[in-house]
Write an enzyme that holds these catalytic residues in place. Structure first.
Site, PDB file in Angstrom:
ATOM      1  N   GLU A 184       0.826  -1.214   0.000  1.00 33.49           N
ATOM      2  CA  GLU A 184       0.000   0.000   0.000  1.00 33.49           C
ATOM      3  C   GLU A 184       0.862   1.267   0.000  1.00 33.49           C
ATOM      4  O   GLU A 184       0.586   2.225   0.707  1.00 33.49           O
ATOM      5  CB  GLU A 184      -0.949   0.015   1.208  1.00 33.49           C
ATOM      6  CG  GLU A 184      -1.928  -1.144   1.214  1.00 33.49           C
ATOM      7  CD  GLU A 184      -3.075  -0.969   2.216  1.00 33.49           C
ATOM      8  OE1 GLU A 184      -3.015  -0.046   3.049  1.00 33.49           O
ATOM      9  OE2 GLU A 184      -4.038  -1.748   2.146  1.00 33.49           O
ATOM     10  N   GLU A 255      -6.654  -7.689  -0.889  1.00 32.74           N
ATOM     11  CA  GLU A 255      -7.248  -7.574   0.447  1.00 32.74           C
ATOM     12  C   GLU A 255      -8.701  -7.169   0.327  1.00 32.74           C
ATOM     13  O   GLU A 255      -9.009  -6.016   0.108  1.00 32.74           O
ATOM     14  CB  GLU A 255      -6.525  -6.516   1.309  1.00 32.74           C
ATOM     15  CG  GLU A 255      -5.161  -6.905   1.752  1.00 32.74           C
ATOM     16  CD  GLU A 255      -4.596  -5.963   2.821  1.00 32.74           C
ATOM     17  OE1 GLU A 255      -5.377  -5.196   3.419  1.00 32.74           O
ATOM     18  OE2 GLU A 255      -3.389  -6.019   3.044  1.00 32.74           O
TER      19      GLU A 255
END
Ligand SMILES: *[C@@H]1O[C@H](CO)[C@@H](O)[C@H](O)[C@H]1NC(C)=O
Ligand SMILES: *[C@@H]1O[C@H](CO)[C@@H](O)[C@H](O)[C@H]1NC(C)=O
Ligand SMILES: *[C@@H]1O[C@H](CO)[C@@H](O)[C@H](O)[C@H]1NC(C)=O
Ligand SMILES: *[C@@H]1O[C@H](CO)[C@@H](O)[C@H](O)[C@H]1NC(C)=O
Ligand SMILES: *[C@@H]1O[C@H](CO)[C@@H](O)[C@H](O)[C@H]1NC(C)=O
Ligand SMILES: *[C@@H]1O[C@H](CO)[C@@H](O)[C@H](O)[C@H]1NC(C)=O
Ligand SMILES: *[C@@H]1O[C@H](CO)[C@@H](O)[C@H](O)[C@H]1NC(C)=O
Ligand SMILES: *[C@@H]1O[C@H](CO)[C@@H](O)[C@H](O)[C@H]1NC(C)=O
Ligand SMILES: *[C@@H]1O[C@H](CO)[C@@H](O)[C@H](O)[C@H]1NC(C)=O
Ligand SMILES: *[C@@H]1O[C@H](CO)[C@@H](O)[C@H](O)[C@H]1NC(C)=O
Ligand SMILES: *[C@@H]1O[C@H](CO)[C@@H](O)[C@H](O)[C@H]1NC(C)=O
Ligand SMILES: CC(=O)N[C@H]1CO[C@H](CO)[C@@H](O)[C@@H]1O
Length: 716
Positions: A184, A255
């Protein structure tokens, strides 16, 4: 073919295979549609299970239940700060045995996605970084910074080499089909200006050059450089994902949050089976071919491993709960969805996709193959009502906010909002109360005074840098004598996290704390001073290190300002006063939670004194019969930590209530494998004013909500 010839051909085959594996040739590749494993496009469901958040004794059952639930891939992060506690010193034992975990997955015939990071965030202390990185001269994490890149490359290489030496990459016949570098990063990239994109390119190249023979992914990184695949993280990737950054990369979701982590003061985040199923089906309808559930099993943040303010239980609302028990209907509903989608994988992976409107808020996604095979997803985005839609001359009723799946474009065999799995409920069965005074012994921590502390500074020190994360606890002490009368003194304390306990002349006066979203806080406490020298001792406590955001290396925690106000105009400012420091508690230093160090201190009977704070308690207990999971009910305690047979089962913080007035967590998992049949040592460190006599031991089991009789069939 004669037998001799067959053997000969077999050897050639092996030789070619071995050569291919040595060169790591294209066993796993990808195209615009999906990952390609051994020449075949694959539609894969993946589930996150983090090895250190359970025990090796639980791994086989967790992986087995994931497989039975239709999961093909187990995804895990690699936890740098567990594996390299000191530079160049490695630990892969017990719960940290990554190789054993991967081999268990392989033994059950599943694949692995290895997210090396090595920055992982993951609500894990310091985002997975070992704290010693903090003291590397000139280091700035996660950017184009030579010291950081050196250690990142060093650890990444260590892990890749370990996997290679065990033959664990798919290119070697092992189960690992994907690896992740960084994590991320896009969230923080802008903070590093022009160095951000340089670092992204460096990280991608560094990973690719390690030649794993399997693709790398970068999640939440739209500019992931070729050949690294950019993937989506979130709850609704079917709606939010902009898609792969190249037409020859597949659409992957690394995710899909099955719930959300919980913080102290926060209520559990309950995400329904219907909502997860809707977003998974939508992602597949939009040509997604890889979906990972974060988490499939969350588990337990043992020891001091959570990040700031995160509770000890992790993603308990996942399809497998903290204890590894099926959470129904979530597990069963997703299993049905997986079967349904797998049954259609050929048209989904080979067919031509089209989409068109079938109503104001309704769409159809259709996959057709030349063979005539056809599968359709009918989406109703209207969350308020059932709608009837026309599709290929038939009408279908769609439930509110749902997707109907037609594996033959004719019959709707599944609807994401129609849950047929029966819900279950978790119950706790009391097996032991620790409610007799003579079951316990206690040891009270001394409250250190300024003169007891040899570590001195003429300023307030930053908490993490001072403790080096060896302990949650840091004592800030000073002594002073007011120069003139100070009839109604008020102690003012400002802290940037996380918790403060203040004592004057060894008497506890007040505790204060911040929260996950607001770390800083201040306290104004009326105090009583004596004539002569007063000792002020302030205990600063951290509840996990930060795990996210840019410039993690320069975060500040601990006290920032301390004053005593005597009157409106008369204020003593101690911010630049002479302070004494003590790192950690006496009981921690002596390791009084260990059998062989118990004798280091004097244990006494529990007393009822009101001067009751910072106390260690110990007792012993026998393991409950059977194999059901076990938990301690700590609801009568306030804040502290628990050890069972020397193993930390984590921090507890029951006195931090949610806005509805509930503790965020009262039950604390004690893995069966930590226990002996009899004489287990339980040690509790209580910081405030808990009552150990109400602690209880419980077993955890499931009952079917629709069959009330099952309550009567529970084993004792
Ligand atoms: C990693 O660093 C250690 C020293 O901390 C060194 O001994 C080792 O060779 C390095 N490994 C790699 C792969 O760079
Ligand atoms: C079809 O899908 C594309 C891409 O997601 C979208 O832009 C378009 O609006 C869709 N068309 C209909 C009729 O839903
Ligand atoms: C939708 O239809 C189902 C039956 O198919 C019914 O049980 C349900 O109450 C309906 N919901 C709404 C919002 O009308
Ligand atoms: C739907 O009906 C029309 C008219 O009856 C017919 O031409 C068409 O082929 C039918 N479509 C399908 C998919 O059956
Ligand atoms: C699997 O798909 C076929 C069509 O491809 C369909 O006929 C069959 O009913 C499906 N099976 C299940 C269990 O949905
Ligand atoms: C209060 O308890 C602490 C911890 O045992 C001890 O150090 C301190 O002397 C006690 N103070 C008083 C006034 O009893
Ligand atoms: C951390 O502590 C060391 C001494 O242990 C000191 O030299 C250094 O300046 C401190 N760094 C920060 C950021 O406070
Ligand atoms: C009290 O006064 C003396 C002398 O003026 C000074 O050195 C000392 O710092 C003062 N104490 C405090 C707590 O301000
Ligand atoms: C303050 O601390 C010193 C050193 O430990 C001790 O001698 C003194 O008695 C303490 N004063 C009070 C009021 O507790
Ligand atoms: C404390 O010292 C620092 C550094 O010398 C200075 O910047 C700050 O203003 C001082 N604070 C107080 C309250 O005196
Ligand atoms: C935990 O114990 C308390 C009593 O201390 C009790 O009220 C509560 O119901 C128990 N919680 C569970 C989940 O059993
Ligand atoms: C990327 C993404 O989908 N993020 C979402 C995750 O879920 C939270 C809570 O529902 C949303 O606020 C985010 O937008």
């Amino acid at each position: 073919m004669k037998v001799g010839e067959m053997v000969w051909w077999w050897w050639i085959y092996i030789a070619v295979a071995v050569q291919a594996s040595i060169k790591g040739e294209d066993y796993v590749t990808y195209d615009g549609r999906s990952l390609i494993i051994n020449g075949q496009r694959k539609l894969l469901f993946s589930g996150s299970i983090h090895y250190p958040r359970s025990t090796p004794q639980m791994w086989s059952s967790l992986i087995g239940k994931a497989k039975e639930g239709g999961v093909d891939v187990i995804q895990t992060y690699v936890f740098w700060n567990l594996h390299e506690p000191q530079p160049g010193q490695y630990d892969f034992s017990g719960r940290y045995d990554l190789v054993k975990f991967i081999k268990e997955i392989q033994a059950q015939g599943l694949y692995v996605c290895l997210r090396i990071g090595p920055f992982i965030e993951s609500e894990w202390t310091y985002g997975g970084f070992p704290f010693w990185l903090h003291d590397v001269p000139g280091i700035v994490y996660r950017t184009d910074n030579e010291p950081f890149k050196f250690y990142m490359q060093n650890f990444t290489t260590k892990i890749v080499n370990l996997m290679k030496s065990e033959g664990l990459y798919a290119s070697q016949g092992g189960p690992i089909i994907l690896s992740q570098i960084e994590n991320e990063y896009q969230n923080v990239e802008a903070a590093f200006h022009e160095k951000g994109p340089i670092y992204v390119k460096w990280a991608a190249k560094m990973g690719v050059e390690l030649e794993t023979g399997v693709p790398w992914v970068m999640c939440k990184q739209t500019d992931a450089p070729d050949p690294v695949i950019n993937t989506c993280n979130g709850m609704r990737c079917g709606e939010t994902f902009g898609g792969p950054n190249s037409p020859n990369k597949p659409s992957m979701w690394t995710e899909n949050w099955t719930s959300f982590y919980q913080v102290y003061g926060g209520e559990p985040y309950i995400r329904s089976a219907e909502d997860i199923a809707f977003h998974v089906a939508l992602f597949i309808a939009k040509k997604g071919s890889y979906i990972n559930y974060y988490m499939y099993h969350g588990g337990t943040n043992f020891g001091r491993t959570t990040s700031a303010y995160v509770i000890t239980s992790y993603y308990d609302q996942a399809p497998l709960d903290e204890y590894g028990l099926l959470r129904q209907p979530k597990w069963g509903h997703l299993k049905e969805l997986h079967i349904m989608i797998k049954n259609c994988s050929t048209p989904l992976l080979q067919g031509v996709q089209s989409n068109f409107s079938i109503g104001p808020l309704q769409q159809a996604y259709v996959f057709k193959e030349g063979t005539g095979a056809c599968v359709a997803f009918l989406v109703n985005n209207d969350a308020t009502k059932n709608v009837t839609v026309q599709f290929q001359n038939n009408s279908f009723e769609l439930l509110p906010k749902s997707i109907g799946i037609l594996p033959d474009c004719q019959n709707m065999v599944f609807n994401t909002a129609k849950v047929t799995t029966k819900p279950n409920k978790r119950i706790t069965t009391l097996t032991k109360m620790f409610n007799e005074v003579d079951m316990w012994k206690e040891f009270k921590e001394d409250i250190p005074n300024f003169l007891d502390n040899s570590l001195r500074s003429n300023s307030l020190l930053e908490h993490m840098n001072t403790t080096q994360d060896k302990s949650d606890y840091l004592w800030y002490t000073f002594s002073f004598q007011p120069n003139s009368t100070c009839p109604q003194p008020v102690l003012h304390v400002e802290s940037l996290g996380h918790v403060v306990h203040a004592y004057i002349n060894t008497i506890f006066i007040e505790a204060g704390h911040g929260s996950h979203d607001t770390k800083g806080f201040s306290m104004d406490i009326p105090i009583t001073l004596i004539d002569g020298i007063n000792n002020v001792s302030i205990l600063s406590v951290m509840v996990g290190l930060p795990d996210s955001g840019a410039f993690l290396e320069s975060r500040y925690a601990g006290l920032t300002k301390v004053t005593i106000q005597c009157s409106e105009s008369y204020i003593y400012d101690f911010t630049n006063y002479t302070w004494g420091y003590q790192i950690g508690l006496e009981g921690e230093k002596l390791q009084v939670f260990k059998e062989q160090s118990l004798e280091e201190v004097e244990w006494s009977e529990i007393d009822d004194s009101t001067n009751k704070s910072l106390t260690w308690y110990k007792t012993t207990f026998d393991a409950p019969i059977g194999d059901e999971p076990i938990a301690l009910n700590m609801s009568s305690m306030q804040k502290g930590a628990v050890w069972v047979n020397e193993q930390s089962i984590g921090r507890y913080w029951v006195s931090f209530l949610t806005s509805k007035g509930n503790p965020s967590q009262t039950l604390y998992h004690v893995p069966r494998s930590f226990l002996n049949p009899t004489g287990n040592l339980l040690v509790v460190l209580e910081e405030l004013n808990g009552d150990p006599l109400q602690i209880s031991l419980n077993t955890i089991s499931l009952v079917n909500v629709n069959s009330p009789f099952s309550y009567h069939h529970l084993p004792q």
